[in-house]
Write a protein that holds these residues in place. Structure first.
Motif, PDB file in Angstrom:
ATOM      1  N   ARG A  58       0.686  -1.038   0.144  1.00 46.09           N
ATOM      2  CA  ARG A  58       0.105  -0.237   0.102  1.00 46.09           C
ATOM      3  C   ARG A  58       1.028   0.951  -0.216  1.00 46.09           C
ATOM      4  NH1 ARG A  58      -5.381  -0.460   1.137  1.00 46.09           N
ATOM      5  NH2 ARG A  58      -6.480  -3.053   1.963  1.00 46.09           N
ATOM      6  N   PRO A  59       1.777   1.576  -1.344  1.00 47.39           N
ATOM      7  CA  PRO A  59       2.828   3.263  -1.049  1.00 47.39           C
ATOM      8  C   PRO A  59       1.254   3.904  -0.697  1.00 47.39           C
ATOM      9  CG  PRO A  59       2.126   1.292  -3.342  1.00 47.39           C
ATOM     10  CD  PRO A  59       1.687   0.321  -2.001  1.00 47.39           C
ATOM     11  N   ALA A  60       2.195   5.015  -0.663  1.00 47.34           N
ATOM     12  CA  ALA A  60       2.038   6.046  -0.861  1.00 47.34           C
ATOM     13  C   ALA A  60       1.318   6.659  -1.948  1.00 47.34           C
ATOM     14  CB  ALA A  60       2.808   7.512  -0.193  1.00 47.34           C
ATOM     15  N   GLU A  61       2.052   6.185  -2.834  1.00 46.34           N
ATOM     16  CA  GLU A  61       1.481   6.389  -4.516  1.00 46.34           C
ATOM     17  C   GLU A  61       1.444   5.497  -5.424  1.00 46.34           C
ATOM     18  OE1 GLU A  61       2.186   9.908  -6.686  1.00 46.34           O
ATOM     19  OE2 GLU A  61       3.160   8.814  -8.174  1.00 46.34           O
ATOM     20  N   LEU A  62       0.661   4.892  -5.813  1.00 46.25           N
ATOM     21  CA  LEU A  62       0.314   3.958  -7.221  1.00 46.25           C
ATOM     22  C   LEU A  62       0.173   4.062  -7.716  1.00 46.25           C
ATOM     23  CD1 LEU A  62      -0.232   0.681  -6.894  1.00 46.25           C
ATOM     24  CD2 LEU A  62      -2.069   0.575  -6.775  1.00 46.25           C
ATOM     25  N   ALA A  63       0.803   3.363  -9.002  1.00 46.69           N
ATOM     26  CA  ALA A  63       0.679   3.651 -10.876  1.00 46.69           C
ATOM     27  C   ALA A  63      -0.605   2.828 -10.647  1.00 46.69           C
ATOM     28  CB  ALA A  63       1.498   4.162 -11.479  1.00 46.69           C
ATOM     29  N   PHE A  64      -1.406   3.596 -12.325  1.00 43.12           N
ATOM     30  CA  PHE A  64      -2.496   2.524 -13.714  1.00 43.12           C
ATOM     31  C   PHE A  64      -1.781   2.738 -14.357  1.00 43.12           C
ATOM     32  CE2 PHE A  64      -5.732   1.398 -15.611  1.00 43.12           C
ATOM     33  CZ  PHE A  64      -5.955   0.727 -16.097  1.00 43.12           C
ATOM     34  N   VAL A  65      -1.060   2.595 -15.226  1.00 43.69           N
ATOM     35  CA  VAL A  65      -0.466   2.762 -16.423  1.00 43.69           C
ATOM     36  C   VAL A  65      -1.455   2.381 -17.671  1.00 43.69           C
ATOM     37  CG1 VAL A  65       1.663   3.090 -17.730  1.00 43.69           C
ATOM     38  CG2 VAL A  65       1.480   3.296 -15.299  1.00 43.69           C
ATOM     39  N   LEU A 121       0.850  -1.169 -11.800  1.00 50.62           N
ATOM     40  CA  LEU A 121       0.159  -2.169 -12.445  1.00 50.62           C
ATOM     41  C   LEU A 121       0.476  -0.822 -13.317  1.00 50.62           C
ATOM     42  CD1 LEU A 121      -1.485  -4.563 -13.662  1.00 50.62           C
ATOM     43  CD2 LEU A 121      -3.714  -2.962 -12.533  1.00 50.62           C
ATOM     44  N   LEU A 122       0.958  -1.902 -15.222  1.00 49.27           N
ATOM     45  CA  LEU A 122       1.032  -1.645 -16.116  1.00 49.27           C
ATOM     46  C   LEU A 122       0.187  -2.413 -17.348  1.00 49.27           C
ATOM     47  CD1 LEU A 122       4.381  -0.069 -18.161  1.00 49.27           C
ATOM     48  CD2 LEU A 122       3.065  -1.786 -18.954  1.00 49.27           C
ATOM     49  N   PHE A 123      -0.448  -2.134 -17.845  1.00 50.65           N
ATOM     50  CA  PHE A 123      -1.970  -2.914 -18.356  1.00 50.65           C
ATOM     51  C   PHE A 123      -2.121  -2.546 -20.078  1.00 50.65           C
ATOM     52  CE2 PHE A 123      -5.831  -4.651 -19.262  1.00 50.65           C
ATOM     53  CZ  PHE A 123      -5.686  -6.188 -18.326  1.00 50.65           C
ATOM     54  N   ARG A 202       8.505  -1.203  -9.667  1.00 48.62           N
ATOM     55  CA  ARG A 202       8.170  -1.579  -8.749  1.00 48.62           C
ATOM     56  C   ARG A 202       6.947  -2.257  -9.524  1.00 48.62           C
ATOM     57  NH1 ARG A 202       7.976  -2.567  -2.769  1.00 48.62           N
ATOM     58  NH2 ARG A 202       7.616  -4.648  -3.292  1.00 48.62           N
ATOM     59  N   GLY A 203       6.027  -3.430  -9.568  1.00 47.65           N
ATOM     60  CA  GLY A 203       5.081  -3.400  -9.610  1.00 47.65           C
ATOM     61  C   GLY A 203       4.583  -4.882 -10.705  1.00 47.65           C
ATOM     62  N   LEU A 204       3.742  -4.695 -11.926  1.00 51.61           N
ATOM     63  CA  LEU A 204       3.130  -5.918 -12.336  1.00 51.61           C
ATOM     64  C   LEU A 204       2.582  -5.237 -14.229  1.00 51.61           C
ATOM     65  CD1 LEU A 204       2.811  -9.265 -12.733  1.00 51.61           C
ATOM     66  CD2 LEU A 204       0.310  -7.919 -12.249  1.00 51.61           C
ATOM     67  N   ALA A 205       3.251  -6.302 -14.757  1.00 46.83           N
ATOM     68  CA  ALA A 205       3.127  -5.443 -16.316  1.00 46.83           C
ATOM     69  C   ALA A 205       2.675  -6.780 -17.199  1.00 46.83           C
ATOM     70  CB  ALA A 205       4.159  -5.393 -16.973  1.00 46.83           C
ATOM     71  N   VAL A 206       1.554  -6.380 -17.542  1.00 48.35           N
ATOM     72  CA  VAL A 206       0.360  -7.005 -17.614  1.00 48.35           C
ATOM     73  C   VAL A 206       0.653  -7.178 -18.986  1.00 48.35           C
ATOM     74  CG1 VAL A 206      -2.354  -8.231 -18.011  1.00 48.35           C
ATOM     75  CG2 VAL A 206      -0.642  -7.880 -15.749  1.00 48.35           C
ATOM     76  N   ALA A 207       0.277  -8.071 -20.664  1.00 49.56           N
ATOM     77  CA  ALA A 207      -0.311  -7.402 -22.049  1.00 49.56           C
ATOM     78  C   ALA A 207      -1.179  -8.642 -22.573  1.00 49.56           C
ATOM     79  CB  ALA A 207       1.118  -8.174 -22.294  1.00 49.56           C
ATOM     80  N   VAL A 208      -2.358  -8.035 -22.461  1.00 49.20           N
ATOM     81  CA  VAL A 208      -3.300  -8.867 -23.307  1.00 49.20           C
ATOM     82  C   VAL A 208      -3.596  -8.756 -24.813  1.00 49.20           C
ATOM     83  CG1 VAL A 208      -5.642  -9.784 -22.967  1.00 49.20           C
ATOM     84  CG2 VAL A 208      -4.200  -8.516 -21.077  1.00 49.20           C
ATOM     85  N   ASP A 209      -3.754  -9.939 -25.110  1.00 50.41           N
ATOM     86  CA  ASP A 209      -3.684  -9.884 -26.908  1.00 50.41           C
ATOM     87  C   ASP A 209      -3.919 -11.257 -27.511  1.00 50.41           C
ATOM     88  OD1 ASP A 209      -3.624  -7.824 -28.856  1.00 50.41           O
ATOM     89  OD2 ASP A 209      -1.497  -7.217 -27.984  1.00 50.41           O
ATOM     90  N   TYR A 210      -4.640 -11.228 -28.723  1.00 49.59           N
ATOM     91  CA  TYR A 210      -4.451 -12.289 -29.699  1.00 49.59           C
ATOM     92  C   TYR A 210      -3.027 -13.215 -29.688  1.00 49.59           C
ATOM     93  CZ  TYR A 210      -9.592 -12.167 -30.611  1.00 49.59           C
ATOM     94  OH  TYR A 210     -10.878 -12.362 -29.992  1.00 49.59           O
ATOM     95  N   ALA A 211      -2.788 -13.667 -29.380  1.00 49.27           N
ATOM     96  CA  ALA A 211      -1.745 -14.628 -29.052  1.00 49.27           C
ATOM     97  C   ALA A 211      -1.452 -16.099 -29.808  1.00 49.27           C
ATOM     98  CB  ALA A 211      -1.250 -14.368 -27.610  1.00 49.27           C
ATOM     99  N   HIS A 212       0.292 -16.231 -29.737  1.00 51.70           N
ATOM    100  CA  HIS A 212       0.219 -18.028 -29.993  1.00 51.70           C
ATOM    101  C   HIS A 212       1.913 -17.703 -29.175  1.00 51.70           C
ATOM    102  CE1 HIS A 212       2.996 -16.007 -32.975  1.00 51.70           C
ATOM    103  NE2 HIS A 212       2.046 -15.265 -34.112  1.00 51.70           N
ATOM    104  N   THR A 213       2.181 -19.469 -29.147  1.00 51.61           N
ATOM    105  CA  THR A 213       3.407 -19.732 -28.327  1.00 51.61           C
ATOM    106  C   THR A 213       4.443 -20.376 -29.766  1.00 51.61           C
ATOM    107  OG1 THR A 213       2.373 -21.190 -27.255  1.00 51.61           O
ATOM    108  CG2 THR A 213       2.941 -18.656 -26.199  1.00 51.61           C
TER     109      THR A 213
END
Length: 337
Positions: A58-65, A121-123, A202-213
């Motif tokens: 719970r930081p004093a400032e939290l980014a949502f990107v 969180l970077l989304f 610090r944080g979590l980076a999430v990429a959402v897309d039509y994708a393949h491996t």
């Protein structure tokens, strides 16, 4: 004919002065994303943001990107869904080349550049599939050659052999076996995602897309176009979206805890379910039953394995524990770049 490689042609068609993503109607005027399908999507992202907040202490400032923020729809939805205490500490960013949309909350920082050194969180929802890349095809002798395109017509021709970093990328991530097979050379996307992940202190980076491996690369590629709700030939003339699915395993940045799954599994872990409400509710509270039924329909669309539910989710934790909804749950798999 005015021949160009696909990467500069797409860059110009999507992001040039008269490019597709600068058109006044915005992406929502042409295709439906998860953000447009239901407010439940923003609610799920808000829940994930809350878990990131907990994991960061719970930081004093939290980014949502919000990367590739479109017209700010996801940002507005998340701001409406987070609890008041978190909202007071939240610093929201919309990363987008298009102009700031009217009516967006003044507190949102709208910028064409990734903010540096933030924690939160970077989304990136359907961003990487629009990072331009070059296309290559194996000729009759099996030599992988760049494809050139005429931006006015979409006609193609084969050009010089692929070399350098592109050849190394193809050999590592998308080797071809037969003449006619195509490769979408994903190095620019890897670089774009590495820059996004690198923006987090610090944080979590999430990429959402039509994708393949590597297990399911499309033999002839996935390049296509969209206009006015319909799939169309990918002509890079600025009148349609030009997109290709993402090699999700190649994109993942080495050195971070990386997880991937489908949107169906990710949203279920975040509390989005398409289950129908109990029929007894229809008798006791018809209005509530209809609201619940509508919500279940929206959730079903978001998690449909034949539609939006088959998007890939890539999550990378940067100097933080993995949030509870991601770690150790069925459906999430560890990805080793």
């Amino acid at each position: 004919m005015s021949w160009m490689r696909w990467r500069p042609a797409t860059e110009q068609a999507l992001y040039g002065p008269d490019g597709f993503y600068r058109r006044p109607e915005g992406p929502a005027g042409h295709f439906r994303t998860s953000v447009h399908a239901s407010a439940r999507y923003a609610g799920a992202v808000a829940r994930l943001l809350g878990e990131v907040d907990e994991a960061l202490g719970r930081p004093a400032e939290l980014a949502f990107v919000d990367v590739g923020a479109g017209r700010g729809e996801l940002l507005a939805g998340v701001l409406a869904a987070v609890p008041a205490e978190l909202a007071g500490r939240l610093r929201p960013y919309g990363v987008e080349l298009a102009a700031r949309p009217p009516g967006l909350a003044p507190r949102v920082e709208w910028t064409p550049e990734l903010p540096a050194g933030v924690s939160g969180l970077l989304f990136a929802n359907e961003w990487l599939d629009n990072v331009p890349l070059d296309i290559a095809e194996a000729d009759g002798d099996g030599v992988l050659r760049y494809c050139e395109v005429d931006p006015a017509t979409g006609r193609e021709r084969l050009a010089e052999p692929v070399g350098g970093a592109d050849a190394r990328w193809a050999g590592r991530w998308w080797p071809v076996a037969e003449p006619g097979e195509r490769v979408e050379l994903g190095g620019p996307r890897d670089e774009a995602w590495a820059a996004a992940v690198g923006a987090l202190e610090r944080g979590l980076a999430v990429a959402v897309d039509y994708a393949h491996t590597a297990a399911d690369r499309p033999l002839f590629g996935s390049l296509t176009g969209f206009r006015a709700g319909r799939e169309v030939p990918p002509v890079p003339d600025g009148t349609c979206d030009v997109t290709a699915h993402v090699a999700l395993d190649a994109v993942a940045v080495p050195g971070f805890h990386s997880l991937w799954t489908t949107q169906r599994e990710a949203l279920r872990a975040l509390g989005v379910s398409g289950g129908r409400p109990p029929l007894a509710l229809a008798s006791s509270d018809p209005a509530a039953y209809l609201r619940a039924l509508s919500g279940a329909g929206e959730a079903a669309e978001l998690t449909d394995p034949a539609g939006l539910g088959r998007f890939g989710w890539l999550a990378q934790a940067v100097r933080m524990p993995v949030p509870g909804s991601l770690g150790g749950l069925p459906g999430w798999q560890t990805l080793v770049p």
